[in-house]
Design a protein around this motif. Sequence first.
Motif, short mmCIF file in Angstrom:
data_model
loop_
_atom_site.label_atom_id
_atom_site.label_comp_id
_atom_site.label_asym_id
_atom_site.label_seq_id
_atom_site.Cartn_x
_atom_site.Cartn_y
_atom_site.Cartn_z
N ASP A 184 2.22 8.24 0.86
CA ASP A 184 3.34 7.59 2.39
C ASP A 184 2.35 6.72 3.53
OD1 ASP A 184 5.37 7.65 0.52
OD2 ASP A 184 6.42 9.15 1.61
N GLU A 185 1.27 7.49 3.42
CA GLU A 185 0.33 7.60 4.78
C GLU A 185 -0.29 5.73 4.64
OE1 GLU A 185 -0.57 7.48 8.40
OE2 GLU A 185 0.67 9.38 6.96
N CYS A 186 -0.92 5.40 3.63
CA CYS A 186 -1.11 4.35 3.21
C CYS A 186 -0.85 3.46 3.19
CB CYS A 186 -2.45 4.23 1.52
SG CYS A 186 -3.44 5.89 1.58
N PHE A 187 0.41 3.19 2.78
CA PHE A 187 1.16 2.33 2.44
C PHE A 187 2.05 1.80 3.45
CE2 PHE A 187 2.77 3.28 -2.23
CZ PHE A 187 2.03 2.88 -2.35
N LYS A 188 1.98 2.74 4.27
CA LYS A 188 1.50 2.10 5.89
C LYS A 188 1.32 1.13 6.69
CE LYS A 188 3.35 6.76 8.24
NZ LYS A 188 2.90 7.88 9.59
N HIS A 189 0.39 0.65 5.48
CA HIS A 189 -0.58 -0.39 5.91
C HIS A 189 -0.07 -1.81 5.02
CE1 HIS A 189 -3.16 2.47 9.08
NE2 HIS A 189 -2.88 3.23 8.27
N LEU A 190 0.54 -1.44 4.47
CA LEU A 190 0.97 -2.45 2.91
C LEU A 190 1.93 -4.04 4.18
CD1 LEU A 190 1.57 -3.79 0.48
CD2 LEU A 190 3.99 -2.71 1.21
N LYS A 191 0.63 -4.50 4.01
CA LYS A 191 1.46 -6.25 4.85
C LYS A 191 2.45 -6.63 3.67
CE LYS A 191 -1.63 -4.94 7.65
NZ LYS A 191 -0.54 -4.77 9.17
N SER A 192 3.28 -6.74 3.15
CA SER A 192 4.15 -7.03 2.04
C SER A 192 5.40 -6.72 2.35
CB SER A 192 3.84 -7.79 0.98
OG SER A 192 3.82 -6.62 0.03
N TYR A 193 6.32 -7.56 1.83
CA TYR A 193 7.74 -5.89 1.48
C TYR A 193 8.06 -5.70 -0.34
CZ TYR A 193 9.51 -8.17 6.18
OH TYR A 193 9.53 -8.56 7.18
N SER A 194 6.69 -5.77 -1.00
CA SER A 194 7.24 -6.14 -2.90
C SER A 194 7.26 -4.37 -2.78
CB SER A 194 6.05 -5.71 -3.20
OG SER A 194 5.19 -6.10 -4.29
N VAL B 246 -3.15 -3.53 -5.81
CA VAL B 246 -3.73 -4.14 -4.60
C VAL B 246 -4.61 -2.81 -4.04
CG1 VAL B 246 -3.61 -5.34 -2.42
CG2 VAL B 246 -2.72 -6.38 -4.39
N PRO B 247 -5.26 -2.59 -3.74
CA PRO B 247 -5.85 -1.52 -2.79
C PRO B 247 -5.21 -1.45 -1.36
CG PRO B 247 -7.72 -2.53 -3.53
CD PRO B 247 -6.51 -3.83 -3.64
N ILE B 248 -4.14 -0.83 -0.58
CA ILE B 248 -3.60 -0.20 -0.12
C ILE B 248 -4.14 0.93 0.78
CG2 ILE B 248 -0.74 -0.03 0.73
CD1 ILE B 248 -1.40 -2.50 -0.44
N GLY B 249 -4.30 0.76 2.20
CA GLY B 249 -4.61 1.31 3.07
C GLY B 249 -5.30 0.80 4.06
N THR C 161 0.43 -10.83 -2.83
CA THR C 161 1.28 -11.74 -2.14
C THR C 161 0.18 -12.50 -2.03
OG1 THR C 161 1.59 -10.05 -0.56
CG2 THR C 161 3.31 -9.70 -2.48
N ASP C 162 1.02 -13.39 -1.32
CA ASP C 162 0.05 -14.59 -0.27
C ASP C 162 -0.68 -13.65 0.38
OD1 ASP C 162 -0.33 -17.00 0.04
OD2 ASP C 162 0.31 -16.80 2.34
N TYR C 163 -0.81 -12.50 1.43
CA TYR C 163 -1.51 -11.97 2.10
C TYR C 163 -2.66 -11.71 1.94
CZ TYR C 163 -3.07 -8.83 5.85
OH TYR C 163 -4.31 -8.30 6.56
N TYR C 164 -2.49 -10.99 0.47
CA TYR C 164 -3.64 -10.04 -0.02
C TYR C 164 -4.17 -11.60 -1.03
CZ TYR C 164 -1.56 -5.67 1.64
OH TYR C 164 -1.33 -5.15 1.85
N LYS C 165 -3.74 -12.81 -0.77
CA LYS C 165 -3.63 -13.82 -2.51
C LYS C 165 -5.60 -13.85 -1.11
CE LYS C 165 -3.38 -17.45 -4.69
NZ LYS C 165 -4.24 -18.90 -3.19
N LYS C 166 -4.89 -14.31 -0.10
CA LYS C 166 -6.36 -15.12 1.08
C LYS C 166 -7.38 -14.12 1.27
CE LYS C 166 -2.42 -17.98 3.33
NZ LYS C 166 -1.88 -17.89 4.47
N LEU C 167 -6.73 -12.40 1.46
CA LEU C 167 -7.86 -11.59 1.40
C LEU C 167 -9.02 -11.39 0.96
CD1 LEU C 167 -6.49 -8.15 3.24
CD2 LEU C 167 -7.63 -9.82 3.99
#
Length: 295
Positions: free
Chosen positions: A16-26, A66-69, A97-103
């Motif tokens: 859950d701590e890592c998922f606080k940094h999620l940049k999508s609604y997936s 995707v690595p989330i954190g 998602t588009d955000y992580y695709k760009k990264l």
Amino acid sequence: MLDFKEPAIDDKQWVDECFKHLKSYSCEYTFGNVFVWSTAYSIMICRYKDFFICRCGKNNDYIYSVPIGTGDFKDAVGQIIEDAKSAGISASIYGVTDYYKKLIEEYFPNQFSFEFDDGYSEYIYSVEKMAELKGKKYHSKRNHITNFKKNNPDWSFEIIDKSNIGECIDFHSDWIKHHADDSDYSFEYEAVLKSFENYEKLGFAGGLIRANGKVTAYTMGERLSDSVFVTHFEKAPPDIHGAYAIINQEFTRNCLTDYEYVNREEDLGLEGLRKAKQSYNPEILLEKCVAVYNG
């Protein structure tokens, strides 16, 4: 090196701590989703520095999350590439998602190709609109609910808790009997049982409709963020007119008003499911792809 393990309920806090940094609604990046489907999809998880990484599959046929954190995203993806290489495969990363695709494109230019399947796009709805069902777009939904109430004048809505979880399991058991030849539903039933067995520890929230003294429909899911709730499971008999519509509305208006959106997951390319999800007029159709390493 990535050290993968089976997800355990005690992993929820750090995930859950890592998922606080999620940049999508997936919907794929909630602990409950990972935990309850871990057996069905052979899911293993890894804590790499301050990142969550998931690996699905077996016998060296893997696909990664995707690595989330927080931290060095390029390094984390590089670790996925190396783990896949050690298994003799090219790395494939789902839920992009588009955000992580760009990264990924920024850090690994021309090293990944991206494969899109619209069956895995996620349907995200306005909580306010789902609760109120106002306007011409929702006329048929209101009619379904009116018919249900007319045919079941003693209906009631209840929050799912310890007192009625057993009834929900029995209801789902009866439901699954009509789909006994479908292995996908068997996997789902296992995930449902795991959800109810760990309901409070997972922080799940759910509701049910009771008619004639019996559970007629239920739904449950979990928080994704302060603004988004994810509905993981929803079941009602297809022959009871309006049962799906009423559990959807009653749960939304009674339990989700603190959220802006509700994510009702993918249609998996199934025509009937797609039609049902489209009929509620999503605010967002969240597109995702699989990133395949070819560097």
